[in-house]
Design a protein around this motif. Structure first.
Motif, PDB file in Angstrom:
ATOM      1  N   HIS A 164       0.812  -1.215   0.000  1.00  0.00           N
ATOM      2  CA  HIS A 164       0.000   0.000   0.000  1.00  0.00           C
ATOM      3  C   HIS A 164       0.849   1.271   0.000  1.00  0.00           C
ATOM      4  O   HIS A 164       0.324   2.378   0.161  1.00  0.00           O
ATOM      5  N   GLY A 165       2.149   1.108  -0.168  1.00  0.00           N
ATOM      6  CA  GLY A 165       3.031   2.263  -0.257  1.00  0.00           C
ATOM      7  C   GLY A 165       3.323   2.948   1.058  1.00  0.00           C
ATOM      8  O   GLY A 165       3.760   4.107   1.069  1.00  0.00           O
ATOM      9  N   GLU A 180      -1.011   4.867   9.195  1.00  0.00           N
ATOM     10  CA  GLU A 180      -0.852   5.179   7.774  1.00  0.00           C
ATOM     11  C   GLU A 180      -1.525   4.112   6.906  1.00  0.00           C
ATOM     12  O   GLU A 180      -2.068   4.415   5.831  1.00  0.00           O
ATOM     13  N   TYR A 181      -1.505   2.876   7.372  1.00  0.00           N
ATOM     14  CA  TYR A 181      -2.171   1.794   6.637  1.00  0.00           C
ATOM     15  C   TYR A 181      -3.678   2.023   6.584  1.00  0.00           C
ATOM     16  O   TYR A 181      -4.301   1.897   5.520  1.00  0.00           O
ATOM     17  N   VAL A 182      -4.274   2.381   7.723  1.00  0.00           N
ATOM     18  CA  VAL A 182      -5.719   2.639   7.768  1.00  0.00           C
ATOM     19  C   VAL A 182      -6.063   3.805   6.847  1.00  0.00           C
ATOM     20  O   VAL A 182      -7.070   3.764   6.119  1.00  0.00           O
ATOM     21  N   ASP A 187      -8.399   6.015   1.830  1.00  0.00           N
ATOM     22  CA  ASP A 187      -8.202   6.832   0.630  1.00  0.00           C
ATOM     23  C   ASP A 187      -8.429   6.037  -0.652  1.00  0.00           C
ATOM     24  O   ASP A 187      -8.859   6.601  -1.673  1.00  0.00           O
ATOM     25  N   ALA A 188      -8.149   4.729  -0.580  1.00  0.00           N
ATOM     26  CA  ALA A 188      -8.334   3.879  -1.767  1.00  0.00           C
ATOM     27  C   ALA A 188      -9.758   3.344  -1.877  1.00  0.00           C
ATOM     28  O   ALA A 188     -10.073   2.630  -2.834  1.00  0.00           O
ATOM     29  N   GLY A 189     -10.616   3.680  -0.913  1.00  0.00           N
ATOM     30  CA  GLY A 189     -11.999   3.245  -0.968  1.00  0.00           C
ATOM     31  C   GLY A 189     -12.230   1.789  -0.613  1.00  0.00           C
ATOM     32  O   GLY A 189     -13.243   1.192  -1.011  1.00  0.00           O
ATOM     33  N   ILE A 252      -9.053  -7.241  -1.564  1.00  0.00           N
ATOM     34  CA  ILE A 252      -8.323  -6.224  -2.319  1.00  0.00           C
ATOM     35  C   ILE A 252      -7.506  -6.875  -3.438  1.00  0.00           C
ATOM     36  O   ILE A 252      -7.504  -6.417  -4.585  1.00  0.00           O
ATOM     37  N   ASN A 253      -6.817  -7.965  -3.099  1.00  0.00           N
ATOM     38  CA  ASN A 253      -6.003  -8.660  -4.102  1.00  0.00           C
ATOM     39  C   ASN A 253      -6.868  -9.237  -5.218  1.00  0.00           C
ATOM     40  O   ASN A 253      -6.466  -9.237  -6.393  1.00  0.00           O
TER      41      ASN A 253
END
Length: 270
Positions: A164-165, A180-182, A187-189, A252-253
């Motif tokens: 997730h960068g 930051e992960y949350v 942000d990515a929905g 997600i994957n």
């Protein structure tokens, strides 16, 4: 201590042929080898308190160990005996009753999401710490593994954050990385409800205080360790959160794979 009833014990002793001091067709060596598979050192002195025969050590094991561990071993013994054709003309009803005893004991799992605490990267140290964490729970000793649970959580969060960068460094605290992960998920929905986001955000402060528990209430240092009930609460909270995150990452994957497949399909000329 398991909560086997007198009736349970009589049924198990009859099925396992324990009347003369034996257990099924085991020698002392193969008996020890069988228990090794369940991370129980049946040859240890603590299991010899009621006598040294295999049957007596089995009875002492029933008296000392937790329901889930005893249930796993009983279930394994039944499967072993079936494979080795040890039961002969034993009553099928008795075999079924003993299977039900094992299942009842197995349902008493102190950490409901224990299977979630498994390594998700092909790293030897990750696999080892995950094994130590699960072993502590199977022995019903969560207070003795809080430091390893902390290490496991740190490794788990590091692995899930990378795709997730989220930048990771030695100087960045565990709860900051997770925060930051949350944010990246939001942000990515990837989160469908505000409540899910709020629950995950609450885990940020949980992880922050976990550092304190690890440093001052665990075996990481020469500390008085946290009590059993609170240790179990921490284990259940962390395990439940990890189970959810694993399931979310699978979704997600799957979406990423579907998008790639669609792009490839669009490139095929007709």
């Amino acid at each position: 201590m398991s909560d086997l009833t007198g009736s349970d014990r009589r049924k198990l002793e009859k099925l396992l042929g324990m009347g003369s001091g034996y257990v099924l067709n085991f020698s002392d060596r193969t008996f020890g080898n069988f228990f090794d598979e369940y991370r129980v050192e049946i040859d240890a002195e603590r299991y010899r308190a009621g006598g040294t025969s295999k049957a007596n050590r089995m009875r002492t094991f029933w008296n000392l160990d937790a329901n889930h561990t005893v249930g796993r071993v009983i279930g394994g013994l039944i499967e072993y005996a079936s494979d080795e054709q040890c039961f002969g003309d034993s009553n099928p009803v008795l075999i079924d009753d003993c299977r039900k005893i094992a299942q009842r004991l197995l349902s008493d799992q102190p950490v409901a999401e224990l299977e979630a605490l498994s390594a998700i990267a092909d790293e030897k140290d990750f696999e080892v710490v995950a094994e130590h964490v699960r072993e502590a729970i199977e022995k019903n000793q969560p207070e003795g593994a809080l430091d390893r649970l902390h290490t496991f959580a740190h490794k788990f969060i590091r692995v899930i954050c990378e795709p997730h960068g989220v930048a990771i460094s030695r100087d960045k605290a565990l709860h900051s990385i997770f925060g930051e992960y949350v944010k990246a998920l939001r942000d990515a929905g990837h989160l469908e409800s505000a409540m899910t986001e709020r629950i995950l955000k609450s885990s940020i402060s949980v992880l922050e205080t976990f550092n304190e528990v690890r440093n001052h209430k665990s075996l990481a240092h020469d500390n008085p360790i946290l009590n059993y009930e609170e240790s179990l609460l921490i284990f259940n909270h962390v395990a439940a959160s990890i189970r959810f995150i694993k399931a979310l990452e699978v979704k997600i994957n799957a979406k990423v794979v579907a998008k790639i497949s669609n792009w490839e399909s669009d490139d095929i000329p007709f």
